[in-house]
Write an enzyme that holds these catalytic residues in place. Structure first.
Site, PDB file in Angstrom:
ATOM      1  N   ASP A  16     -39.271  50.719  -0.994  1.00 15.71           N
ATOM      2  CA  ASP A  16     -38.930  49.345  -0.646  1.00 15.71           C
ATOM      3  C   ASP A  16     -38.492  49.270   0.809  1.00 15.71           C
ATOM      4  O   ASP A  16     -37.955  50.237   1.363  1.00 15.71           O
ATOM      5  CB  ASP A  16     -37.805  48.851  -1.576  1.00 15.71           C
ATOM      6  CG  ASP A  16     -37.739  47.330  -1.629  1.00 15.71           C
ATOM      7  OD1 ASP A  16     -38.636  46.659  -1.082  1.00 15.71           O
ATOM      8  OD2 ASP A  16     -36.771  46.809  -2.230  1.00 15.71           O
ATOM      9  N   GLY A  17     -38.744  48.116   1.427  1.00 12.06           N
ATOM     10  CA  GLY A  17     -38.274  47.886   2.791  1.00 12.06           C
ATOM     11  C   GLY A  17     -39.367  47.936   3.851  1.00 12.06           C
ATOM     12  O   GLY A  17     -39.060  47.932   5.042  1.00 12.06           O
ATOM     13  N   GLY A  19     -41.377  45.552   4.687  1.00 13.77           N
ATOM     14  CA  GLY A  19     -41.320  44.284   5.426  1.00 13.77           C
ATOM     15  C   GLY A  19     -40.164  44.265   6.409  1.00 13.77           C
ATOM     16  O   GLY A  19     -40.327  43.869   7.577  1.00 13.77           O
ATOM     17  N   HIS A  33     -46.528  47.899   5.872  1.00 12.63           N
ATOM     18  CA  HIS A  33     -47.195  48.471   4.699  1.00 12.63           C
ATOM     19  C   HIS A  33     -48.066  49.663   5.094  1.00 12.63           C
ATOM     20  O   HIS A  33     -48.123  50.657   4.375  1.00 12.63           O
ATOM     21  CB  HIS A  33     -48.047  47.407   3.997  1.00 12.63           C
ATOM     22  CG  HIS A  33     -47.225  46.326   3.351  1.00 12.63           C
ATOM     23  ND1 HIS A  33     -46.108  46.610   2.600  1.00 12.63           N
ATOM     24  CD2 HIS A  33     -47.341  44.981   3.342  1.00 12.63           C
ATOM     25  CE1 HIS A  33     -45.583  45.479   2.156  1.00 12.63           C
ATOM     26  NE2 HIS A  33     -46.301  44.471   2.608  1.00 12.63           N
ATOM     27  N   THR A  62     -46.403  43.802 -10.981  1.00  9.34           N
ATOM     28  CA  THR A  62     -47.055  42.621 -11.581  1.00  9.34           C
ATOM     29  C   THR A  62     -46.517  41.343 -10.928  1.00  9.34           C
ATOM     30  O   THR A  62     -47.187  40.316 -10.939  1.00  9.34           O
ATOM     31  CB  THR A  62     -46.808  42.571 -13.115  1.00  9.34           C
ATOM     32  OG1 THR A  62     -45.434  42.871 -13.382  1.00  9.34           O
ATOM     33  CG2 THR A  62     -47.669  43.571 -13.852  1.00  9.34           C
ATOM     34  N   GLU A  63     -45.323  41.438 -10.353  1.00  7.59           N
ATOM     35  CA  GLU A  63     -44.715  40.269  -9.693  1.00  7.59           C
ATOM     36  C   GLU A  63     -45.197  40.123  -8.236  1.00  7.59           C
ATOM     37  O   GLU A  63     -45.078  39.049  -7.644  1.00  7.59           O
ATOM     38  CB  GLU A  63     -43.184  40.390  -9.691  1.00  7.59           C
ATOM     39  CG  GLU A  63     -42.529  40.182 -11.059  1.00  7.59           C
ATOM     40  CD  GLU A  63     -42.808  41.311 -12.048  1.00  7.59           C
ATOM     41  OE1 GLU A  63     -42.902  42.478 -11.604  1.00  7.59           O
ATOM     42  OE2 GLU A  63     -42.958  41.038 -13.249  1.00  7.59           O
ATOM     43  N   ARG A  67     -46.769  37.076  -3.809  1.00  7.67           N
ATOM     44  CA  ARG A  67     -46.667  37.081  -2.341  1.00  7.67           C
ATOM     45  C   ARG A  67     -47.835  36.288  -1.748  1.00  7.67           C
ATOM     46  O   ARG A  67     -48.772  35.947  -2.458  1.00  7.67           O
ATOM     47  CB  ARG A  67     -46.657  38.524  -1.831  1.00  7.67           C
ATOM     48  CG  ARG A  67     -45.420  39.260  -2.309  1.00  7.67           C
ATOM     49  CD  ARG A  67     -45.295  40.605  -1.653  1.00  7.67           C
ATOM     50  NE  ARG A  67     -44.080  41.270  -2.124  1.00  7.67           N
ATOM     51  CZ  ARG A  67     -43.521  42.299  -1.536  1.00  7.67           C
ATOM     52  NH1 ARG A  67     -44.063  42.814  -0.448  1.00  7.67           N
ATOM     53  NH2 ARG A  67     -42.425  42.839  -2.021  1.00  7.67           N
ATOM     54  N   LEU A 127     -49.234  69.316  -8.448  1.00  7.63           N
ATOM     55  CA  LEU A 127     -48.479  68.076  -8.653  1.00  7.63           C
ATOM     56  C   LEU A 127     -49.322  67.006  -9.372  1.00  7.63           C
ATOM     57  O   LEU A 127     -50.503  66.849  -9.067  1.00  7.63           O
ATOM     58  CB  LEU A 127     -48.062  67.533  -7.277  1.00  7.63           C
ATOM     59  CG  LEU A 127     -47.410  66.149  -7.235  1.00  7.63           C
ATOM     60  CD1 LEU A 127     -45.943  66.236  -7.627  1.00  7.63           C
ATOM     61  CD2 LEU A 127     -47.527  65.537  -5.837  1.00  7.63           C
ATOM     62  N   SER A 192     -36.332  46.310 -10.682  1.00  5.55           N
ATOM     63  CA  SER A 192     -37.538  45.514 -10.430  1.00  5.55           C
ATOM     64  C   SER A 192     -38.670  45.816 -11.411  1.00  5.55           C
ATOM     65  O   SER A 192     -39.817  46.005 -11.018  1.00  5.55           O
ATOM     66  CB  SER A 192     -38.022  45.722  -8.985  1.00  5.55           C
ATOM     67  OG  SER A 192     -37.003  45.385  -8.072  1.00  5.55           O
TER      68      SER A 192
HETATM   69  C1  IPE Z   1     -40.541  46.524  -6.027  1.00  5.60           C
HETATM   70  O1  IPE Z   1     -40.291  46.064  -4.759  1.00  5.60           O
HETATM   71  C2  IPE Z   1     -42.016  46.705  -6.233  1.00  5.60           C
HETATM   72  C3  IPE Z   1     -42.636  47.790  -5.474  1.00  5.60           C
HETATM   73  C4  IPE Z   1     -42.000  48.663  -4.763  1.00  5.60           C
HETATM   74  C5  IPE Z   1     -44.071  47.865  -5.563  1.00  5.60           C
HETATM   75  P1  IPE Z   1     -40.104  44.501  -4.447  1.00  5.60           P
HETATM   76  O2  IPE Z   1     -39.629  44.413  -3.062  1.00  5.60           O
HETATM   77  O3  IPE Z   1     -41.307  43.764  -4.811  1.00  5.60           O
HETATM   78  O4  IPE Z   1     -38.946  44.139  -5.491  1.00  5.60           O
HETATM   79  P2  IPE Z   1     -37.907  42.938  -5.496  1.00  5.60           P
HETATM   80  O5  IPE Z   1     -38.700  41.685  -5.637  1.00  5.60           O
HETATM   81  O6  IPE Z   1     -37.168  42.992  -4.219  1.00  5.60           O
HETATM   82  O7  IPE Z   1     -37.039  43.207  -6.685  1.00  5.60           O
HETATM   83  C1  IPE Z   2     -42.248  47.541  -0.465  1.00  6.66           C
HETATM   84  O1  IPE Z   2     -41.822  46.892   0.691  1.00  6.66           O
HETATM   85  C2  IPE Z   2     -43.756  47.509  -0.619  1.00  6.66           C
HETATM   86  C3  IPE Z   2     -44.251  46.640  -1.697  1.00  6.66           C
HETATM   87  C4  IPE Z   2     -43.515  46.021  -2.589  1.00  6.66           C
HETATM   88  C5  IPE Z   2     -45.692  46.466  -1.795  1.00  6.66           C
HETATM   89  P1  IPE Z   2     -41.572  45.321   0.717  1.00  6.66           P
HETATM   90  O2  IPE Z   2     -42.834  44.629   1.075  1.00  6.66           O
HETATM   91  O3  IPE Z   2     -40.943  44.885  -0.558  1.00  6.66           O
HETATM   92  O4  IPE Z   2     -40.539  45.184   1.913  1.00  6.66           O
HETATM   93  P2  IPE Z   2     -39.281  44.232   1.998  1.00  6.66           P
HETATM   94  O5  IPE Z   2     -38.487  44.422   0.741  1.00  6.66           O
HETATM   95  O6  IPE Z   2     -39.796  42.842   2.114  1.00  6.66           O
HETATM   96  O7  IPE Z   2     -38.542  44.687   3.212  1.00  6.66           O
HETATM   97 MG    MG Z   3     -39.050  44.629  -1.216  1.00  5.16          MG
END
Ligand code: IPE
Ligand code: IPE
Ligand code: MG
Length: 239
Positions: A16-17, A19, A33, A62-63, A67, A127, A192
């Site tokens: 995560d993170g 973005g 990404h 799935t959520e 985006r 692995l 999540s």
């Molecule tokens: C969880 O990250 C899904 C993946 C890492 C693919 P999100 O960034 O989509 O989750 P929420 O919406 O912050 O919980």
């Molecule tokens: C995780 O990073 C990648 C995916 C969920 C595909 P994010 O896209 O959720 O990045 P943030 O949370 O917006 O920083």
């Molecule tokens: Mg995120």
């Protein structure tokens, strides 16, 4: 040098993170990404080298379809590119690749690429790299239950046979041991909709760094944390 620390058999990651990493570097989200994909690739190699047996990463939930169309499109483009690259990396590192999640929602060529990845790496003995795409734990449980009910209707098993391991055999993760350690980056502390059943007894490690900055040092930190935990299963210490 022999390893004196315990290596978790199965590590699950919520990357995560991407973005926020991009924003911090004044770049578009899609750049984050792309950098995140590089970190995944590196982590697969590091995990294989460390001797981790199973690595499961959350690539697309799935959520995540909610985006923007532009972001979803860019992610699909990255999957396409990495599906090809991963085949080479998996072959070179004796890695077996498996996808969990509902793949029929993807475009035909991507489904073909995913099937090919699984098929051509299925006999590798190093692995096992599990990628969760269009994955949601609730969706997995509902799909599995539907399949189980269909089998029941067709007389394939008796009600008495249903126990935890029988139920598990209907999940996408059938045959894969439960994760021992869960890592989530970017400071968020929630699941999540990730592996709700499978993470029942995992240790959780959270770090503030954004996923594209994840590397071998960060993986080592998580493993050190895991080594300092006293794992308990129903009050009994594990050995
Ligand atoms: C969880 O990250 C899904 C993946 C890492 C693919 P999100 O960034 O989509 O989750 P929420 O919406 O912050 O919980
Ligand atoms: C995780 O990073 C990648 C995916 C969920 C595909 P994010 O896209 O959720 O990045 P943030 O949370 O917006 O920083
Ligand atoms: Mg995120």
């Amino acid at each position: 040098m022999a390893e004196d620390r315990k290596i978790p058999n199965h590590v699950a990651i919520i990357l995560d993170g991407n973005g926020r990493w991009a924003k911090a570097h004044n770049k578009p989200r899609n750049f984050g990404h792309a950098e995140g994909c590089k970190a995944v690739e590196q982590t697969v190699e590091d995990a294989a080298r460390i001797g981790i047996k199973y690595l499961t990463v959350y690539g697309f939930s799935t959520e995540n379809w909610k985006r923007s169309q532009e972001e979803v499109g860019a992610l699909m483009k990255l999957f396409r590119y990495y599906a090809k690259r991963l085949l080479k990396i998996a072959k070179a590192n004796n890695v077996r690749v498996k996808m969990i999640g509902e793949r029929s929602r993807f475009e035909e060529d991507l489904i073909v690429a995913i099937n090919r990845l699984e098929d051509e790496t299925k006999d590798n003995t190093g692995l096992t790299f599990v990628i969760a795409v269009n994955y949601g734990s609730r969706d997995e449980i509902v799909r599995g239950t539907k399949k189980m009910l269909t089998d029941y209707k067709n007389g394939k098993f008796a009600l008495d046979e249903v126990d935890e391991s029988f139920f598990e055999s209907y999940l996408d993760t059938a045959g894969i041991p439960d994760p021992d350690l869960l890592i989530r980056t970017s400071g968020e502390q929630r699941l999540s909709n990730y592996l709700l059943w499978q993470l029942a007894y995992a240790e959780f490690y959270f770090t503030d760094i954004y996923w594209p900055d994840f590397n071998k040092q960060e993986l080592d930190k998580a493993i050190d944390y895991y080594n300092n935990r006293e794992r308990r299963f129903g009050g009994r210490l594990s050995n």
